[in-house]
Design an enzyme around this catalytic site. Structure first.
Site, mmCIF file in Angstrom:
data_model
loop_
_atom_site.group_PDB
_atom_site.id
_atom_site.type_symbol
_atom_site.label_atom_id
_atom_site.label_comp_id
_atom_site.label_asym_id
_atom_site.label_seq_id
_atom_site.Cartn_x
_atom_site.Cartn_y
_atom_site.Cartn_z
ATOM 1 C CG LEU A 1 -2.034 -1.103 1.184
ATOM 2 C CD1 LEU A 1 -2.873 -1.051 2.463
ATOM 3 C CD2 LEU A 1 -2.965 -0.983 -0.026
ATOM 4 C CG ASP B 1 8.253 -4.038 1.458
ATOM 5 O OD1 ASP B 1 9.048 -4.539 0.634
ATOM 6 O OD2 ASP B 1 8.156 -2.811 1.649
ATOM 7 C CE LYS C 1 3.273 5.058 -11.016
ATOM 8 N NZ LYS C 1 2.069 4.959 -11.803
ATOM 9 C CB SER D 1 10.304 0.720 -18.050
ATOM 10 O OG SER D 1 10.388 2.023 -18.557
ATOM 11 C CB ALA D 2 9.868 2.146 -23.329
ATOM 12 C CE1 TYR E 1 10.564 2.594 -12.758
ATOM 13 C CE2 TYR E 1 11.072 3.392 -14.959
ATOM 14 C CZ TYR E 1 10.270 2.662 -14.107
ATOM 15 O OH TYR E 1 9.182 1.992 -14.623
ATOM 16 C CE LYS F 1 10.522 -1.023 -13.487
ATOM 17 N NZ LYS F 1 9.712 -1.962 -12.726
ATOM 18 N NE ARG G 1 9.043 15.428 -18.028
ATOM 19 C CZ ARG G 1 8.081 14.510 -17.973
ATOM 20 N NH1 ARG G 1 7.117 14.632 -17.085
ATOM 21 N NH2 ARG G 1 8.073 13.488 -18.804
ATOM 22 N N GLY H 1 15.891 15.772 -19.173
ATOM 23 C CA GLY H 1 15.984 14.332 -19.395
ATOM 24 C C GLY H 1 14.973 13.785 -20.390
ATOM 25 C CG ASP H 2 10.691 14.851 -21.112
ATOM 26 O OD1 ASP H 2 10.699 13.814 -20.433
ATOM 27 O OD2 ASP H 2 9.742 15.670 -21.109
HETATM 28 P P1 NAD Z 1 1.771 1.888 -9.010
HETATM 29 O O1 NAD Z 1 2.641 2.677 -8.090
HETATM 30 O O2 NAD Z 1 0.384 2.365 -9.250
HETATM 31 O O3 NAD Z 1 1.694 0.379 -8.508
HETATM 32 C C1 NAD Z 1 2.742 -0.263 -7.840
HETATM 33 C C2 NAD Z 1 2.136 -1.010 -6.645
HETATM 34 O O4 NAD Z 1 3.196 -1.699 -5.957
HETATM 35 C C3 NAD Z 1 1.478 -0.084 -5.628
HETATM 36 O O5 NAD Z 1 0.209 -0.603 -5.269
HETATM 37 C C4 NAD Z 1 2.444 -0.079 -4.434
HETATM 38 O O6 NAD Z 1 1.752 0.102 -3.213
HETATM 39 C C5 NAD Z 1 3.084 -1.441 -4.556
HETATM 40 N N1 NAD Z 1 4.461 -1.515 -4.031
HETATM 41 C C6 NAD Z 1 5.494 -0.674 -4.258
HETATM 42 N N2 NAD Z 1 6.592 -1.100 -3.632
HETATM 43 C C7 NAD Z 1 6.259 -2.269 -2.996
HETATM 44 C C8 NAD Z 1 6.960 -3.185 -2.179
HETATM 45 N N3 NAD Z 1 8.260 -2.999 -1.890
HETATM 46 N N4 NAD Z 1 6.286 -4.263 -1.705
HETATM 47 C C9 NAD Z 1 4.976 -4.457 -1.989
HETATM 48 N N5 NAD Z 1 4.257 -3.610 -2.751
HETATM 49 C C10 NAD Z 1 4.901 -2.527 -3.247
HETATM 50 O O7 NAD Z 1 2.569 1.761 -10.394
HETATM 51 P P2 NAD Z 1 2.059 1.206 -11.794
HETATM 52 O O8 NAD Z 1 1.934 2.349 -12.726
HETATM 53 O O9 NAD Z 1 0.923 0.299 -11.609
HETATM 54 O O10 NAD Z 1 3.344 0.382 -12.244
HETATM 55 C C11 NAD Z 1 3.493 -0.994 -11.967
HETATM 56 C C12 NAD Z 1 4.856 -1.468 -12.444
HETATM 57 O O11 NAD Z 1 5.012 -1.169 -13.839
HETATM 58 C C13 NAD Z 1 6.033 -0.797 -11.742
HETATM 59 O O12 NAD Z 1 7.045 -1.767 -11.527
HETATM 60 C C14 NAD Z 1 6.500 0.237 -12.736
HETATM 61 O O13 NAD Z 1 7.869 0.534 -12.615
HETATM 62 C C15 NAD Z 1 6.208 -0.459 -14.063
HETATM 63 N N6 NAD Z 1 6.012 0.487 -15.176
HETATM 64 C C16 NAD Z 1 5.025 1.420 -15.099
HETATM 65 C C17 NAD Z 1 4.863 2.331 -16.158
HETATM 66 C C18 NAD Z 1 3.792 3.379 -16.114
HETATM 67 O O14 NAD Z 1 3.835 4.305 -16.946
HETATM 68 N N7 NAD Z 1 2.821 3.318 -15.220
HETATM 69 C C19 NAD Z 1 5.686 2.257 -17.286
HETATM 70 C C20 NAD Z 1 6.686 1.292 -17.327
HETATM 71 C C21 NAD Z 1 6.832 0.390 -16.261
HETATM 72 N N1 UFG Z 2 4.465 16.207 -20.567
HETATM 73 C C1 UFG Z 2 3.963 17.496 -20.652
HETATM 74 N N2 UFG Z 2 3.402 18.044 -19.526
HETATM 75 C C2 UFG Z 2 3.312 17.383 -18.338
HETATM 76 C C3 UFG Z 2 3.821 16.053 -18.262
HETATM 77 C C4 UFG Z 2 4.395 15.507 -19.407
HETATM 78 O O1 UFG Z 2 4.028 18.134 -21.706
HETATM 79 O O2 UFG Z 2 2.800 17.928 -17.354
HETATM 80 C C5 UFG Z 2 5.016 15.590 -21.789
HETATM 81 C C6 UFG Z 2 6.444 15.077 -21.627
HETATM 82 O O3 UFG Z 2 7.367 16.116 -21.884
HETATM 83 C C7 UFG Z 2 6.471 13.946 -22.658
HETATM 84 C C8 UFG Z 2 5.046 13.394 -22.635
HETATM 85 O O4 UFG Z 2 4.246 14.445 -22.081
HETATM 86 O O5 UFG Z 2 6.724 14.472 -23.931
HETATM 87 C C9 UFG Z 2 4.876 12.136 -21.791
HETATM 88 O O6 UFG Z 2 5.403 12.364 -20.481
HETATM 89 P P1 UFG Z 2 5.050 11.404 -19.246
HETATM 90 O O7 UFG Z 2 5.679 12.022 -18.037
HETATM 91 O O8 UFG Z 2 3.592 11.151 -19.213
HETATM 92 O O9 UFG Z 2 5.746 10.018 -19.624
HETATM 93 P P2 UFG Z 2 7.277 9.656 -19.952
HETATM 94 O O10 UFG Z 2 7.323 9.222 -21.373
HETATM 95 O O11 UFG Z 2 8.209 10.725 -19.529
HETATM 96 O O12 UFG Z 2 7.555 8.393 -18.978
HETATM 97 C C10 UFG Z 2 6.575 7.389 -18.723
HETATM 98 C C11 UFG Z 2 6.682 6.898 -17.277
HETATM 99 C C12 UFG Z 2 7.919 6.047 -17.070
HETATM 100 C C13 UFG Z 2 7.929 4.934 -18.081
HETATM 101 C C14 UFG Z 2 7.882 5.513 -19.474
HETATM 102 C C15 UFG Z 2 7.846 4.374 -20.462
HETATM 103 O O13 UFG Z 2 6.728 8.005 -16.378
HETATM 104 O O14 UFG Z 2 7.906 5.459 -15.780
HETATM 105 O O15 UFG Z 2 6.712 6.319 -19.621
HETATM 106 O O16 UFG Z 2 7.788 4.851 -21.752
HETATM 107 F F1 UFG Z 2 9.024 4.152 -17.936
#
Ligand code: NAD
Ligand code: UFG
Length: 336
Positions: free
Chosen positions: A32, A57, A83, A123-124, A147, A151, A290, A292-293
């Site tokens: 949680l 955990d 994440k 992740s990408a 991060y 991965k 931003r 690092g983008d």
């Molecule tokens: P999220 O934060 O909504 O979900 C992660 C869940 O894991 C949460 O419910 C959190 O409470 C739980 N958690 C975190 N650390 C924990 C621990 N040590 N033990 C037990 N539970 C733990 O994130 P999400 O968007 O659902 O992402 C899920 C996975 O996908 C992550 O590993 C993230 O890195 C990966 N991912 C997400 C994205 C994205 O854009 N959302 C993109 C690429 C990869």
């Molecule tokens: N952006 C804006 N305004 C905002 C937020 C984002 O213009 O307020 C733009 C960013 O510059 C980027 C695009 O929207 O061009 C997408 O940005 P996000 O922050 O939504 O997503 P990212 O591509 O930066 O990264 C996300 C997740 C990472 C994951 C990755 C995988 O945050 O965890 O996608 O492709 F790994």
């Protein structure tokens, strides 16, 4: 029974619905740290299946052993982790500990319990600055943030483990940008604090929680100057997990695959699609890039189609409609 770590989070909860709908019973382990318990009843209601929950955990080996004891776990889906790319730069110790130690402890507990199949949330970001687009799985790997390094580190660990133990199989799924929600609007993305990602920020502006969206950068080398990403509907991503799970359970070997659509969408295109679907106006202004983008990236999604028989079927307008169903019905997210 499938063990789902992080199953109450954004991607985990949607995948749990798809898994239940496919007739699988689930054991969810979540600490949680970034989710709310209210998710559990909602995903049970939507999925209609059996979901047991243990608050723990994944770094807690004794808790994992206890959770698995007496249950026949066929495979694990490992979503638990931290994440936020920017936060990982500021707090590397927490990221290495949660994402690397957490996975290591989970794999040790799985080995002890005789569980040999894992679907992992990669992740990408493992690709880094594009040498070519779309990214294929053979694209050079250049993870930059802590991060992204975690991965890639886990992917490498899975490769080493599969080489050492013929029984062990994994699917490392490299997600592009998942957005949207279950079409019921009952579950969705509920980030804590001010959203760092584009789409939850946009929907919170639309619902009146935030004043205006800042578009980060308008002079990128893209058709309209704004950043381009491969947005994928969260329910397509969930279906991709089911396909990967079947692949593992049918002993078709390990796989590392992109989960994307193969199509890029700019920030301005996404805003326009949302406005078209909802009839709302999303106030926005341009700001600096931003840190690092990357200007643009999207997936070559053909491997997942060839090997898993899965491809994304929902479009940008579906993502906008379903995210709005969630945000408009739950303007403040989940209840506490
Ligand atoms: P999220 O934060 O909504 O979900 C992660 C869940 O894991 C949460 O419910 C959190 O409470 C739980 N958690 C975190 N650390 C924990 C621990 N040590 N033990 C037990 N539970 C733990 O994130 P999400 O968007 O659902 O992402 C899920 C996975 O996908 C992550 O590993 C993230 O890195 C990966 N991912 C997400 C994205 C994205 O854009 N959302 C993109 C690429 C990869
Ligand atoms: N952006 C804006 N305004 C905002 C937020 C984002 O213009 O307020 C733009 C960013 O510059 C980027 C695009 O929207 O061009 C997408 O940005 P996000 O922050 O939504 O997503 P990212 O591509 O930066 O990264 C996300 C997740 C990472 C994951 C990755 C995988 O945050 O965890 O996608 O492709 F790994």
């Amino acid at each position: 029974m499938i063990l789902v770590t992080g199953g109450l989070g954004y991607l985990g909860s949607h995948t749990c619905v798809a898994l239940q709908r496919a007739g699988l019973s689930l054991l969810v382990v979540d600490n949680l740290a970034n989710s709310r318990i209210a998710v559990l009843e909602r995903m049970r209601a939507l999925g209609g299946g059996e979901v047991e929950f243990v608050q723990a955990d994944v770094r807690d080996r004794a808790a994992l052993d206890a959770a698995m004891r007496g249950r026949r776990i066929e495979a694990v889906m490992h979503f638990a982790g931290l994440k936020a790319v920017g936060e990982s730069v500021a707090r590397p110790l927490e990221y290495y500990d949660n994402n690397l130690t957490g996975t290591l402890v989970l794999l040790q507990a799985m080995a002890a319990a005789g569980v040999h199949a894992l679907v992992f949330s990669s992740s990408a970001t493992v690709y880094g600055e594009p040498a070519f687009l779309p990214y294929t799985e053979e694209h050079p790997l250049n993870p930059v943030s802590p991060y992204a390094v975690t991965k890639r580190g886990v992917e490498r660990l899975l490769e080493d483990l599969a080489a050492a133990d013929a029984r062990f199989r994994y699917a490392a799924l490299r997600y592009f940008n998942p957005i949207g929600a279950h079409p019921s609007g009952r579950i969705g993305e509920d980030p804590r604090g001010i959203p760092g990602n584009l789409f939850p920020y946009l929907t919170q502006v639309a619902v009146g929680r935030l004043d205006q969206l800042t578009v980060h950068g308008r002079e990128y080398d893209t058709p309209d100057g704004t950043g381009v990403r491969d947005y994928i509907h969260v329910m397509d991503l969930a279906d991709g997990h089911l396909a990967a799970l079947r692949h593992l359970l049918e002993a078709r070997g390990s796989i590392t695959a992109n989960l994307g659509t193969g199509r890029g969408t700019s920030v301005l295109e996404l805003i326009a699609a949302f406005e078209r679907v909802t009839g709302l106006r999303v106030p926005h202004a341009f700001g600096p890039r931003r840190d690092g983008d990357i200007a643009s990236y999207y997936a070559d999604a053909r491997l997942a189609e060839r090997a898993l028989g899965w491809r994304a079927s929902r479009g940008i307008e579906d993502m906008c409609r379903d995210a709005w169903a969630w945000q408009s019905a739950n303007p403040s997210g989940y209840p506490d």
